[in-house]
Design a protein around this motif. Structure first.
Motif: not given
Length: 599
Positions: A322-328, A408-416
């Protein structure tokens, strides 16, 4: 009270009082002496059962186990050969082994991943999500062994996401799990000194804590932006080849791409310190991976490019659908050996479990100090896993289903996440089945570099374990409970005395109870009822007849039922108190000096 005062000091009176007291205490004594076990009895001992055995855990016993082991589980040639020997012969000499592994792991590893995700769905419905961002609160990675043993792993060398991410300003998800040694159940079944499930008769269970090495798997996932990854993306290189169709990609990548030179493997990246990458001419085992291109959202691409024979890791490059972040995010996966855990095997009639016990839950030998020793040459095994789950289909923009769920499990915050597993946890759930499948003959203790036997050579290796069996056993837990032995002994002595006194000394035979309906029926049938009931027999008894007192008397050598006021005449004289005692061939005995059956 007068009768008790005089009878209590007689022999039979005293015994009666003692018997009454023992009757009250017998159940308590039987229960107290049936809850313990003999600490000197081993697991095969039937124990010194006294009364009322109960299902109970016996004390732990130290035992030695042994089995044949091999030195390596990461050799792809051996794995393919073993699988091909068990596979249907389709005359595929070149790809039969690899096809067998990938088909088997597509089923086993895919099922593990689905089941693990289902566990998270159940957790979200029952737990408070706000308290589950800690890894210890997350469901452990698990698998199934031989379709009847539930395998549970344990977290080891836990890295906090926030702490690791602050070092380089990017999200770092580093998790290691210990997998229990799958050879312990086989060793337990082959040991004749251990109670087996058949011996327990569908009751009880046994637990084995084995002091053995455990296979370990490490997954390291790191978020990275485009500039971080460009040095290891082939499509970003100045002289990269352009592909017009899929067939060109399939032929070129990675077979022809690095035949001439590997100089581009030395492109430095900002991720070198995170993954420990080195230039290939300096350390080929830790050379940088190279990916064909950037994956589209919801796709994953594996690095099938490295030619280094000693590399232990495989890598996977992914992008959120869903491109919720620009990062891979890029993940590495490697296996090793850890000596910081024990393997616990539980067997019962209701099922079997195999789990790794680590950390504060277990006391380890001080000599066992190996935290994580990397297993080299696991890369080819990992390639089969990635291909089996279609995790390299991003090369062709294949958009595989497993890859989409994983991304879809990619972390977008610095926590689990509180509601989803992290990419590292999911990656480990996929890889656990490969370790279990390949470690049937995994060494119980790691070999040193100087004493490793050949791959094809089996070696007998032993290990220590503590065994605890739950079975029906008897005995006392505490010394004070042994006082109840007096109750059991006296009860037995009084019963023995009664048997001897009545059966041998007095020679008293069995008597018939005149109040039993069948006996009264026979007596009434042979009795003259002319004076007992006034009505006709066919009319049945009248209400007044129930008030007529009756008694059993003997007339003319036979017992009959008569009215109470009737006298028993013998030779024309009244003898209402006449004693009688009737003995028959059936053992009937009357009571001397008393009338019987009065109502």
């Amino acid at each position: 009270m007068t009768s008790v005062r005089y009878a209590a000091f007689s022999l039979l009176g005293s015994l009666s009082i003692v018997a009454a007291i023992l009757t009250l205490l017998y159940t308590t004594a039987a229960g107290a002496l049936g809850k313990g076990s003999n600490p000197d009895c081993n697991s095969r001992c039937t124990n010194d059962s006294i009364v009322q055995p109960q299902l109970r855990l016996a004390p732990r016993q130290q035992m030695n186990f042994g089995a044949e082991v091999h030195t390596d589980f990461a050799n792809v040639s051996v794995a393919e050969q073993v699988c091909d020997d068990e596979w249907l012969n389709v005359n595929d000499a070149e790809f039969g082994g690899s096809t067998c592994l990938q088909v088997k792991w597509a089923y086993l590893c895919g099922a593990n991943f689905v089941n693990y995700m289902s566990t998270w769905s159940e957790k979200e419905q029952t737990d408070n999500p706000s308290s589950s961002t800690n890894l210890d609160d997350h469901p452990p990675v698990f698998a199934t062994l031989d379709n009847n043993i539930t395998v549970t792993t344990a977290w080891v060398d836990v890295h906090d996401v926030k702490t690791e991410s602050d070092q380089d300003g990017r999200i770092v998800n580093n998790i290691t799990i210990a997998v229990p040694h799958r050879g312990v159940p086989d060793a337990a079944r082959s040991n004749k000194n251990v109670l087996q499930l058949d011996d327990l008769s569908n009751a009880g269970f046994y637990t084995i804590d084995a002091n053995v090495a455990s296979p370990a798997i490490n997954a390291l996932c790191v978020n990275a932006n485009t500039s971080d990854l460009e040095p290891i993306i082939y499509a970003s290189w100045p002289n990269a080849r352009k592909f017009d169709n899929i067939s060109d990609i399939n032929r070129f990548w990675p077979i022809e791409s690095f035949q001439d030179s590997n100089t581009n493997m030395n492109n430095h990246t900002t991720l070198d310190s995170v993954f420990g990458w080195q230039d290939e001419d300096k350390d080929r085992d830790h050379a940088r991976p190279v990916f064909l291109k950037f994956p589209l959202g919801g796709n994953t691409i594996a690095n099938h490019s490295s030619t280094a024979p000693g590399r232990a890791e495989v890598y996977l490059l992914s992008k959120h659908p869903e491109n919720q972040t620009d990062d891979y995010f890029i993940c590495s996966l490697k296996t090793g050996i850890t000596n910081s855990c024990v393997t616990r095997y539980n067997a019962s009639s209701s099922g079997q479990t195999l789990e790794a016990i680590c950390g504060d839950r277990v006391q380890l030998d001080s000599t066992r100090d190996v935290d994580f020793k990397v297993t080299p040459e696991w890369r080819d095994i990992g390639f089969h896993l990635l291909n089996a789950l279609s995790l390299n289909n991003g090369v062709f923009d294949g958009a595989a289903s497993t890859a989409r769920i994983f991304t879809q499990l990619q972390l977008t915050r610095r926590e689990l996440s509180a509601k989803l597993p992290s990419p590292a946890e999911a990656f480990l759930s996929m890889a656990t089945c490969t370790v279990l499948d390949l470690t049937r003959n995994f060494p119980f203790q790691p070999f040193s570099d100087n004493d490793q036997p050949g791959i094809d050579k089996a070696e007998l290796q032993s290990f220590n374990a503590s065994v605890r069996v739950a079975q029906y056993i008897s005995g006392s837990d505490n010394r004070f409970q042994r006082i109840f032995l007096a109750v059991l002994v006296l009860t037995f002595a009084i019963n023995l005395f009664i048997l001897i006194y009545l059966g041998i000394v007095l020679r008293i035979r069995l008597i018939t109870d005149l109040c039993e309906p069948i006996v009264l029926f026979l007596l009434g049938y042979h009795s003259d009822t002319a004076h007992l009931f006034r009505g006709l027999p066919q009319e049945g008894p009248h209400p007044n007849d129930y008030a007529v007192p009756w008694i059993v008397k003997r007339r003319n050598g036979q017992l009959v039922v008569v009215a109470r006021e009737e006298a028993d005449l013998v030779d024309g004289t009244e003898d209402a108190n006449r004693s009688f005692q009737m003995r028959s061939r059936k053992g009937f005995v009357g009571v001397p000096g008393q009338d019987q059956g009065q109502s």
